[in-house]
Design a protein around this motif. Structure first.
Motif, short mmCIF file in Angstrom:
data_model
loop_
_atom_site.label_atom_id
_atom_site.label_comp_id
_atom_site.label_asym_id
_atom_site.label_seq_id
_atom_site.Cartn_x
_atom_site.Cartn_y
_atom_site.Cartn_z
N LEU A 231 1.08 -1.26 -0.14
CA LEU A 231 0.10 0.12 -0.05
C LEU A 231 0.85 1.26 -0.03
CD1 LEU A 231 -2.55 -0.87 2.70
CD2 LEU A 231 -2.87 -1.13 0.15
N ARG A 232 1.08 1.89 -1.07
CA ARG A 232 2.07 2.97 -1.34
C ARG A 232 1.40 4.16 -0.74
NH1 ARG A 232 6.24 1.79 -4.35
NH2 ARG A 232 6.52 4.12 -5.04
N ARG B 9 -2.06 6.17 -1.57
CA ARG B 9 -2.92 5.18 -1.88
C ARG B 9 -4.10 5.43 -1.42
NH1 ARG B 9 -3.39 -0.55 -3.08
NH2 ARG B 9 -5.38 -1.05 -3.19
N HIS B 10 -5.39 5.42 -1.93
CA HIS B 10 -6.57 5.73 -1.11
C HIS B 10 -7.07 4.27 -0.71
CE1 HIS B 10 -11.25 5.87 -1.64
NE2 HIS B 10 -11.20 6.49 -0.72
#
Length: 248
Positions: free
Chosen positions: A38-39, A42-43
């Motif tokens: 999860l970068r 990121r939403h």
């Protein structure tokens, strides 16, 4: 046996209770953030995360609140949750503190060295080199954290270790994106560090550790400056959460 007899006995250990689901979800999401799955920016859609982890949306919502409190996630009413995108200033400040703490830990580890401790460091270094050769970044990052934690442990200074624990996971988060670029050079530096610790050369060990941590610091900041970082909405002030084990 009467109640009075029981009262006179030593208190029985409490039965361990299951970890609340929100805590398990918190740890799962945190690991995905730290390892880069999860970068930054990121939403984080609750429905998507719930399906991914096989839970309902309620523990996801609670875990996102916890992650927001620790600064890993930014919550924006009307927009949702986003993985926090660290600024260059945040990274620079934390990695500078990390360098100071670990430099002193290396000096103390050289003074307080034991054969068993040095052997543990060499074993970790061997495993780290093997992970690099196999291009296993996740394993290399984890072993790197273990090696640095071991140096901190061998320093014998618990206060230093407690301070380091407060920045441990974020250090690992910053290290993961540059681990492949650091590659074998990082583990050659580890080897030189362990040799200095084994020789009891505190000044040399401190110098190597300082240069080693500064390499990671500068590489991360350079990479951050080159990338077009996501532009999340302004984040709110964050409160602290309990410290975690140190590494990085």
């Amino acid at each position: 046996m009467s109640r009075s007899d029981l009262a006179g006995k030593a208190a029985a250990p409490r039965i361990a209770r299951p970890v609340p689901l929100r805590e398990s979800v918190f740890e799962a999401l945190l690991e995905l953030i730290i390892n880069g799955s999860l970068r930054p920016g990121r939403h984080l859609a609750e429905s998507e995360l719930a399906e991914m982890l096989g839970v309902s949306r309620q523990p996801i919502r609670e875990a996102l609140q916890l992650l927001s409190g620790e600064g890993w996630v930014d919550l924006h009413p009307g927009h949702g949750a986003f993985v926090h995108a660290p600024t260059a200033e945040e990274a620079d400040q934390l990695l500078a503190v990390r360098s100071l703490l670990e430099t002193e830990a290396a000096r103390l580890a050289a003074r307080n060295r034991t054969d068993e401790g040095v052997a543990r460091l060499r074993a970790l270094c061997s495993r780290g080199l093997a992970a690099v050769e196999a291009d296993d970044v996740d394993d290399a990052v984890a072993i790197n954290s273990d090696l640095h934690a071991t140096v901190m442990e061998l320093s014998g200074n618990t206060v230093l270790g407690d301070l380091a624990a407060q920045v441990s996971r974020r250090v690992r988060w910053y290290h993961t994106p540059v681990a492949r670029q650091r590659g074998r050079a990082s583990w050659e530096e580890h080897t030189a560090l362990i040799d200095a610790i084994a020789a009891g050369d505190a000044d040399r060990a401190g110098e190597i550790m300082k240069n080693h941590t500064e390499q990671t610091r500068h590489l991360y900041l350079n990479q951050l400056g080159e990338e077009e970082a996501p532009q999340p909405l302004p984040s709110r002030r964050r409160k602290r959460r309990a410290p975690a084990p140190f590494g990085g």
